[in-house]
Design a protein around this motif. Structure first.
Motif, short mmCIF file in Angstrom:
data_model
loop_
_atom_site.label_atom_id
_atom_site.label_comp_id
_atom_site.label_asym_id
_atom_site.label_seq_id
_atom_site.Cartn_x
_atom_site.Cartn_y
_atom_site.Cartn_z
N SER A 11 14.84 13.09 77.96
CA SER A 11 16.39 13.73 78.07
C SER A 11 16.04 14.88 79.05
O SER A 11 16.89 15.40 79.62
N ASN A 12 14.97 15.59 78.98
CA ASN A 12 14.94 16.91 79.82
C ASN A 12 14.37 16.76 80.95
O ASN A 12 14.14 17.49 81.92
N GLY A 13 14.13 15.43 81.54
CA GLY A 13 13.92 15.18 83.00
C GLY A 13 12.28 14.74 83.05
O GLY A 13 11.60 14.28 84.00
N ALA A 58 9.87 9.90 70.91
CA ALA A 58 10.87 10.58 69.92
C ALA A 58 10.10 11.84 69.34
O ALA A 58 10.86 12.82 69.10
N ALA A 59 8.82 11.73 69.29
CA ALA A 59 8.05 12.99 68.78
C ALA A 59 8.16 13.96 69.74
O ALA A 59 8.25 15.17 69.54
N ILE A 60 8.06 13.61 71.34
CA ILE A 60 8.02 14.85 71.98
C ILE A 60 9.45 15.17 72.32
O ILE A 60 9.62 16.45 72.53
N GLU A 61 10.45 14.34 72.13
CA GLU A 61 11.86 14.94 72.38
C GLU A 61 12.15 15.97 71.25
O GLU A 61 12.64 17.00 71.53
N SER A 97 13.41 24.00 79.34
CA SER A 97 14.52 24.20 80.40
C SER A 97 14.35 23.13 81.47
O SER A 97 13.07 22.65 81.76
N GLN A 98 15.54 22.76 82.01
CA GLN A 98 15.50 21.54 83.20
C GLN A 98 15.55 22.41 84.48
O GLN A 98 15.72 21.47 85.53
N THR A 99 15.24 23.71 84.67
CA THR A 99 15.13 24.36 85.98
C THR A 99 14.32 23.53 86.90
O THR A 99 13.20 23.15 86.79
N ALA A 100 14.70 23.32 88.07
CA ALA A 100 13.95 23.05 89.30
C ALA A 100 12.78 23.78 89.92
O ALA A 100 13.03 25.05 89.76
N VAL A 101 11.77 23.03 90.09
CA VAL A 101 10.52 24.01 90.53
C VAL A 101 10.61 24.20 91.93
O VAL A 101 11.10 22.96 92.59
N PRO A 102 9.87 24.96 92.68
CA PRO A 102 10.00 24.95 94.25
C PRO A 102 9.16 23.60 94.71
O PRO A 102 8.30 23.26 94.11
N ALA A 103 9.45 23.30 96.09
CA ALA A 103 8.72 22.26 96.78
C ALA A 103 7.47 22.55 97.09
O ALA A 103 7.15 24.01 97.52
N ARG A 115 7.46 31.04 84.89
CA ARG A 115 8.78 30.65 84.92
C ARG A 115 9.10 29.97 86.19
O ARG A 115 10.10 29.03 86.06
N LEU A 116 8.27 29.94 87.30
CA LEU A 116 8.29 29.23 88.42
C LEU A 116 8.01 27.75 88.15
O LEU A 116 8.84 26.82 88.72
N TRP A 117 7.06 27.45 87.58
CA TRP A 117 6.38 26.25 87.55
C TRP A 117 6.47 25.31 86.13
O TRP A 117 6.11 24.05 86.15
N PHE A 118 6.75 26.01 85.13
CA PHE A 118 6.44 25.02 83.79
C PHE A 118 7.89 24.83 83.29
O PHE A 118 8.71 25.54 82.60
N HIS A 119 8.15 23.66 83.84
CA HIS A 119 9.67 23.11 83.73
C HIS A 119 9.37 21.49 83.66
O HIS A 119 8.80 21.08 84.26
N PRO A 120 10.16 20.91 82.73
CA PRO A 120 9.99 19.54 82.60
C PRO A 120 10.40 18.67 83.79
O PRO A 120 10.04 17.44 84.14
N SER A 121 11.22 19.18 84.73
CA SER A 121 11.47 18.41 85.93
C SER A 121 9.98 18.15 87.01
O SER A 121 10.28 17.23 87.71
N ALA A 122 8.95 18.95 86.50
CA ALA A 122 7.71 18.85 87.14
C ALA A 122 6.72 18.68 86.45
O ALA A 122 5.68 18.89 86.61
N ALA A 123 7.10 17.91 85.39
CA ALA A 123 6.13 17.73 84.26
C ALA A 123 5.78 16.22 84.01
O ALA A 123 6.98 15.32 83.90
N LEU A 124 4.46 15.74 83.53
CA LEU A 124 4.28 14.54 83.21
C LEU A 124 3.41 14.28 81.86
O LEU A 124 2.82 15.26 81.69
#
Length: 694
Positions: free
Chosen positions: A50-52, A239-242, A249-255, A216-225
């Motif tokens: 759910s957080n991306g 379910a456990a991870i959720e 936070s779902q903040t976008a990370v730099p390209a 703050r720049l890079w630790f976001h779920p949008s760039a996480a696996l």
């Protein structure tokens, strides 16, 4: 067969050849392949949380242990130029404190579970690893979430960890292997993000604010696996991870933008100078395509044949020729440009030979069909537990996350075994021809530039640099001879006999004599004969009196059934002669500098030099087997008492640095007759049996 220039080096070569012949005769047959466990990659399921964040789960029920790899995009490739080392320091600081837990609390919590929680940064990502028993999965994930989302980076611990990193780096920066790796990375990648190298200065520039900003720049779920393997289903893992990471936070990370690394059109040689070393640490290689290139699978098999697996060609050949202590190659697959690299250490005198052989073996891979037996060995290695480990849940998690971060499809893992099995000799040759280029290599050598520069010049222009890549003034570095006024008139005819000792046992004799030579005016000949079992070596060098100018040199040998001879004279400022090997005759005709010595004249120079402790004498030495010239350095280290069969003497200990390094103990009384010789890196000594009368 490579023929050493000095008689003591020839002795060492004979003993090594005899030992190798005996060892080969006794070499046992290779053992049968070890039975493999799991051979097929297990099924896995992908989800989007759910957080991306992405989630991949491979359910394995063999053991009750769950492995969770959380991969966050970034890594050292996104470190700021003046703060290289930030990603690594962030990773090391994640477990050093959160608003609700101290470092001790975190360590105690994971220890109580009997689990593991750690983090590390690589070039493209940071990985946080959690390993716990299945009943502790939820508690472990909550601890993992706290350190990932809420690190406080305590100021005192930032300073402590930074100081540790600086100290560790400073202590290792004089190690040849590390210098070679850093210089190779710098030369291959240039300004590309993969070329970033931390230094004590870049580490010092990192403060707490740097770590907070990076996080703050890079630790976001949008760039996480998340990659999970173990006795849990995809539903259970999700379910456990959720529950644990629901507030992330779902903040976008730099390209990520990589840019392009340098693309050399010709071979480049980088020589990292380390004064006084007699070994060379070598890296040879160039860039490869991105991880998604279809040529990677056959290239990996070809690389295993060449140097990346058991019975690899390059390692076997360099060891057999005694040009290096061993060799390996690697093809590193990365999201952006990869790299192929050959790695070996060698004596300074054979480093160029080893490099030439490495290039020749790359070319061989490009043009020849690899025999089926070699391909079968390579495939067995790659599909076994070493090359493709899938036996444990940790193995499976590792394969999954590496596959994903390289940008490869899930099908790449499912079909890997079939694709490798289907490859044949033409596939390997095609991949080698397309992706390996021996005419566009980066050659990096760490060693003494005085000993190496001339020999390396045959591969291309040599850039001599220091450990940080700064150019060095070769006009100063490659110093001229020290101008020692050798006076050979103090020498008198006489015969000298030495015993050859190997690991404390007498294995042969060396007879030497100084005799008047009547063939070229006022001159003297220094002759030597070595006998070790059926092996015999004869050598002679003629020099003028009193100026100690080289006139001629010759050598003949039968080393373990291989015959060789050399015969050369100095005429008109040139070394002219012939080297005869089993493969044929090789002419030598090269200009040499005034005052150049040949062969065993270096040892006679010790006899007649004005020695004193701390003195350093540099002399140019013409190498008969190549026609090249190197500067050898005699360093007088100490006065010691030395006992040999001829008696106990007060002697100078003199280290002779060059392509055939050795230590000699020379009588303090002039002429400084050599009492004992020890070639470097050999369990061998030569000891004087008796002085001639008078």
């Amino acid at each position: 067969m490579r023929t050493p220039g000095s008689l003591t080096a020839l002795v060492a070569a004979v003993l090594a050849a005899v030992a190798a012949t005996g060892a080969e005769a006794q070499k046992p047959a290779p053992p049968p392949p070890r039975p493999m466990g799991r051979t097929e990659f297990p099924p896995f399921v992908e989800r989007t949380l759910s957080n991306g964040a992405k989630l991949v789960v491979a359910t394995q029920s063999e053991v009750p242990f769950v492995n969770v790899d959380l991969v966050v995009r970034g890594g050292t490739a996104v470190d700021l130029g003046d703060k290289v080392g930030t990603a690594a320091l962030v990773a090391s600081m994640l477990t050093r404190g959160t608003p609700t837990r101290t470092a001790a609390d975190i360590a105690q919590a994971i220890d109580f579970m009997g689990g593991t929680l750690l983090a590390a940064a690589s070039s493209d990502w940071t990985t946080i690893y959690l390993g716990v028993l299945e009943p502790d999965l939820q508690a472990g994930l909550e601890l993992m979430a706290d350190v990932v989302m809420n690190p406080t980076f305590p100021e005192d611990q930032v300073n402590q960890m930074r100081s540790r990193a600086q100290s560790a780096l400073e202590e290792s920066l004089d190690q040849p292997a590390l210098l070679a790796s850093r210089a190779f990375t710098r030369a291959v990648y240039g300004s590309h993000p993969y070329g970033k190298l931390k230094t004590p200065e870049t580490l010092q520039a990192i403060d707490r604010i740097s770590l907070v900003t990076y996080h703050r720049l890079w630790f976001h779920p949008s760039a996480a696996l998340f990659v999970v393997s173990g006795p849990v289903t995809a539903d259970q893992a999700a379910a456990a991870i959720e529950r644990a990471f629901g507030d992330w936070s779902q903040t976008a990370v730099p390209a990520l933008t990589y840019g392009r690394p340098p693309a050399p059109e010709d071979t480049r040689v980088v020589l990292v100078h380390q004064q006084g070393t007699v070994q060379a640490s070598v890296r040879v290689g160039h860039l490869l395509p991105r991880a998604t290139d279809p040529g990677w699978t056959p290239l990996i098999v070809a690389d295993v044949v060449l140097g990346g697996g058991p019975s690899a060609r390059l390692d076997r050949i360099l060891r057999e020729k005694r040009w290096a202590y061993g060799a390996s190659t690697s093809a590193t697959r990365r999201p952006d440009f990869g790299v192929w690299e050959a790695t070996f250490d060698a004596p300074a005198g054979t480093a160029a030979d080893a490099i030439g052989e490495a290039l020749a073996q790359v070319e061989r891979l490009r043009v020849e069909m690899v025999p089926g037996a070699e391909i079968d060995v390579a495939k067995a290695f790659l599909l076994g537990p070493v090359g493709f480990p899938v036996e444990t849940s940790e193995d499976i998690a590792g394969q999954l996350f590496i596959n994903r971060v390289r940008g490869l499809s899930d099908n790449a893992l499912r079909t890997y075994r079939d694709r490798v099995t289907a490859l044949d000799a033409s596939d390997l040759r095609e991949a080698g021809s397309a992706l390996l280029h021996p005419d566009r290599m980066v050659i990096v050598v760490v060693g003494d530039a005085v000993l190496l520069a001339d020999a390396l010049a045959k591969f291309g222009p040599v850039a001599v640099v220091d450990g940080e890549g700064r150019p060095l003034d070769t006009t100063v570095l490659l110093a001229k001879p020290s101008g020692e006024p050798f006076d050979a008139s103090i020498l008198r005819p006489g015969a000298f006999e030495y015993r050859v000792m190997l690991q404390g046992n007498a294995v042969g004799t060396m007879k030497r004599e100084l005799v008047a030579d009547t063939t070229g005016g006022t001159a003297m000949a220094f002759r030597g004969t070595v006998t070790i079992g059926p092996q015999t070596i004869d050598q002679e060098v003629v020099f003028g009196l009193p100026d100690f100018d080289a006139r001629s040199a010759r050598m003949s040998m039968d080393m373990a059934g291989q015959r060789a001879s050399m015969d050369a004279r100095v005429q008109g400022g040139r070394l002219i002669g012939t080297v005869s090997l089993a493969s044929g005759n090789q002419p030598v005709d090269r200009e040499i500098p005034p005052g150049a010595l040949v062969a065993d004249m270096v040892e006679i120079a010790v006899w007649i030099a004005d020695l004193e402790v701390g003195k350093e004498i540099r002399v140019p030495v013409a190498r008969l087997e190549t026609g090249g010239v190197e500067t050898q350095v005699m360093r007088v280290r100490a006065i010691e008492d030395v006992t040999v069969p001829a008696g106990t003497f007060e002697a100078y200990r003199v280290e002779i640095a060059g392509s055939e390094p050795q230590t000699v103990w020379a009588r303090v009384e002039a002429p400084h007759v050599i009492l004992k010789l020890a070639p470097a890196g050999q369990p061998l000594t030569l000891e004087l049996i008796a002085l001639p009368p008078g």
